[in-house]
Design a protein around this motif. Structure first.
Motif, PDB file in Angstrom:
ATOM      1  N   ALA A  17       0.743  -1.345   0.093  1.00 40.56           N
ATOM      2  CA  ALA A  17       0.008  -0.152  -0.101  1.00 40.56           C
ATOM      3  C   ALA A  17       0.879   1.213   0.110  1.00 40.56           C
ATOM      4  O   ALA A  17       0.540   2.144  -0.758  1.00 40.56           O
ATOM      5  CB  ALA A  17      -1.112   0.027   1.113  1.00 40.56           C
ATOM      6  N   VAL A  18       1.817   1.314   0.763  1.00 40.51           N
ATOM      7  CA  VAL A  18       2.976   2.520   0.870  1.00 40.51           C
ATOM      8  C   VAL A  18       3.242   2.746  -0.352  1.00 40.51           C
ATOM      9  O   VAL A  18       3.437   3.670  -1.066  1.00 40.51           O
ATOM     10  CB  VAL A  18       4.005   2.237   2.098  1.00 40.51           C
ATOM     11  N   ALA A  20       2.337   1.639  -3.458  1.00 42.98           N
ATOM     12  CA  ALA A  20       1.521   2.160  -4.344  1.00 42.98           C
ATOM     13  C   ALA A  20       0.826   3.747  -4.135  1.00 42.98           C
ATOM     14  O   ALA A  20       1.081   4.495  -5.029  1.00 42.98           O
ATOM     15  CB  ALA A  20       0.119   1.305  -4.198  1.00 42.98           C
ATOM     16  N   LEU A  21       0.931   3.996  -3.010  1.00 43.90           N
ATOM     17  CA  LEU A  21       0.892   5.617  -2.864  1.00 43.90           C
ATOM     18  C   LEU A  21       1.904   6.238  -3.075  1.00 43.90           C
ATOM     19  O   LEU A  21       1.905   7.379  -3.695  1.00 43.90           O
ATOM     20  CB  LEU A  21       0.450   5.752  -0.989  1.00 43.90           C
ATOM     21  N   LEU A  22       3.143   5.855  -2.792  1.00 45.61           N
ATOM     22  CA  LEU A  22       4.413   6.720  -3.239  1.00 45.61           C
ATOM     23  C   LEU A  22       4.404   6.821  -4.848  1.00 45.61           C
ATOM     24  O   LEU A  22       4.303   7.817  -5.317  1.00 45.61           O
ATOM     25  CB  LEU A  22       5.645   5.985  -3.023  1.00 45.61           C
ATOM     26  N   VAL A  24       1.719   6.706  -6.867  1.00 43.78           N
ATOM     27  CA  VAL A  24       0.540   7.531  -7.199  1.00 43.78           C
ATOM     28  C   VAL A  24       0.926   8.938  -6.911  1.00 43.78           C
ATOM     29  O   VAL A  24       0.910   9.770  -7.788  1.00 43.78           O
ATOM     30  CB  VAL A  24      -0.793   7.446  -6.328  1.00 43.78           C
ATOM     31  N   GLY A  25       1.769   9.372  -5.997  1.00 47.71           N
ATOM     32  CA  GLY A  25       2.265  10.646  -5.639  1.00 47.71           C
ATOM     33  C   GLY A  25       3.232  10.914  -6.810  1.00 47.71           C
ATOM     34  O   GLY A  25       3.202  12.144  -7.020  1.00 47.71           O
ATOM     35  N   TRP A  26       4.181  10.177  -6.965  1.00 49.16           N
ATOM     36  CA  TRP A  26       5.077  10.205  -7.910  1.00 49.16           C
ATOM     37  C   TRP A  26       4.462  10.809  -9.502  1.00 49.16           C
ATOM     38  O   TRP A  26       4.867  11.699 -10.036  1.00 49.16           O
ATOM     39  CB  TRP A  26       6.131   9.274  -8.165  1.00 49.16           C
ATOM     40  N   TYR A  28       1.570  12.041  -9.779  1.00 48.28           N
ATOM     41  CA  TYR A  28       1.000  13.361  -9.967  1.00 48.28           C
ATOM     42  C   TYR A  28       1.923  14.550  -9.805  1.00 48.28           C
ATOM     43  O   TYR A  28       1.834  15.407 -10.589  1.00 48.28           O
ATOM     44  CB  TYR A  28       0.017  13.498  -8.641  1.00 48.28           C
TER      45      TYR A  28
END
Ligand code: HEC
Ligand code: HEC
Length: 288
Positions: A17-18, A20-22, A24-26, A28
């Motif tokens: 999950a972390v 995946a979040l990283l 997605v953040g990248w 964006y």
């Protein structure tokens, strides 16, 4: 034993999950950085006249260049491809100065300074200063119709492609737009026809009208220069006025665009357009 397994499972899931979040953040951050990387053009300073002739010219440009096709028949804004809701142009022209409008129209950069994806600025890049001014004056004076709230969505896949360098946006694509050839003597049929074709037909028929676009195309729109080699002027006029081609088959999109937009071309504009397209076709036959 089972408890330990579950605990490790949770840690692994948490790790995924972390990550995946990283990611997605990248995506964006990298796509936003690219969207904001385009230099602004010199500030547009043409005089905005709101006399009857300028407003009529603006109305003619909006009708023949098809702003209403994507922004709504009364420029009230409309949903496009489930991605974005285009802005209401009558309110936009009241809320933004002419320079902001011009940067969006001709350079594909929005009011926030971000490169746009779907607004076809390549089709308006060659509009003359006085025509940009007339369009702005017309929209500013057009009644504001109630429409849906504008939104600037961009699907995650497109953002990801932009972040990875596999897709691009309008200001980058504009670099491959060919220069006009005949504008040193703008008041000849050839130059007037070129101006019309390269600010209308290129929207679908390609940057140089030869079914050439710098992005992946659906391959359905024909090479206009090749098509024109076999188009007598009478048939061309009928196509532009009634949407009916040689042979009479149903053209769908071209039919809609002819009856919705090109019916507003004057007889003189149609004959100028024909002179230019026919010249391109004949030259292509000589040197393909
Ligand atoms: C093929 C569809 C299409 C046509 C035709 C079109 N637009 Fe747009 N326009 C868009 C979309 C979509 C947006 C929203 C931004 C984006 O997603 O690229 C937009 C955004 C804009 C914006 C807002 C920029 C900002 O600051 O947010 C202006 C101004 C604009 N268009 C003016 C015009 C004018 C004037 C015409 C006609 C000469 C026109 N558009 C024709 C699709 C179109
Ligand atoms: C909104 C998109 C769009 C625009 C703008 C557009 N066209 Fe087309 N045009 C098409 C499509 C799509 C076809 C193919 C239709 C088919 O074969 O079913 C086509 C086909 C044609 C054909 C071939 C017709 C035939 O006999 O098969 C001609 C000629 C043509 N367009 C001229 C023009 C001219 C001139 C302009 C500019 C004034 C223009 N088009 C602008 C979408 C467009």
């Amino acid at each position: 034993m089972a408890g330990k397994f579950l605990r490790w499972g949770a840690v692994a899931l948490g790790g995924v999950a972390v990550a995946a979040l990283l990611f997605v953040g990248w995506v964006y951050a990298a796509s936003e950085m690219h969207l904001r990387s385009f230099a602004s053009p010199p500030v547009f300073g043409a005089e905005i006249a709101s006399d009857a002739a300028s407003l009529a010219r603006g109305e003619h440009l909006a009708a023949t260049r098809g702003c209403g096709g994507c922004h709504g028949a009364q420029f009230e804004g409309a949903p496009m491809w489930g991605m974005v809701v285009t802005p209401n142009l009558a309110s936009y022209a009241r809320d933004h100065d002419a320079a902001t409008f011009e940067r969006a129209l001709r350079h594909g950069i929005d009011a926030q300074g971000r490169g746009m994806y779907s607004m076809p600025s390549f089709n308006f890049r060659h509009l003359r200063d006085e025509d940009v001014a007339a369009l702005y004056a017309y929209l500013r004076n057009a009644p504001v119709a109630e429409g849906p709230a504008p939104s600037s969505g961009m699907p995650f896949q497109i953002r990801m492609a932009i972040a990875m360098g596999d897709d691009d946006v309008m200001p980058a694509w504009l670099a491959s737009l060919p220069a006009l050839e005949h504008q040193s003597a703008p008041d000849t049929p050839l130059a007037r026809g070129e101006y019309l074709a390269m600010t209308s037909c290129n929207e679908c028929h390609g940057f140089s009208l030869r079914a050439d676009v710098p992005w992946e195309s659906d391959g359905r729109t024909p090479d206009l220069v090749a098509m024109m080699a076999a188009y007598p002027e009478e048939d061309f006029r009928r196509l532009m006025r009634e949407g009916v081609p040689i042979g009479g088959r149903d053209l769908e999109l071209m039919d809609d665009v002819a009856r919705g937009r090109f019916v507003h071309f004057s007889d003189e504009e149609l004959s100028d357009l024909y002179v230019y397209l026919n010249d391109r076709a004949q030259r292509a036959l000589e040197a393909p």
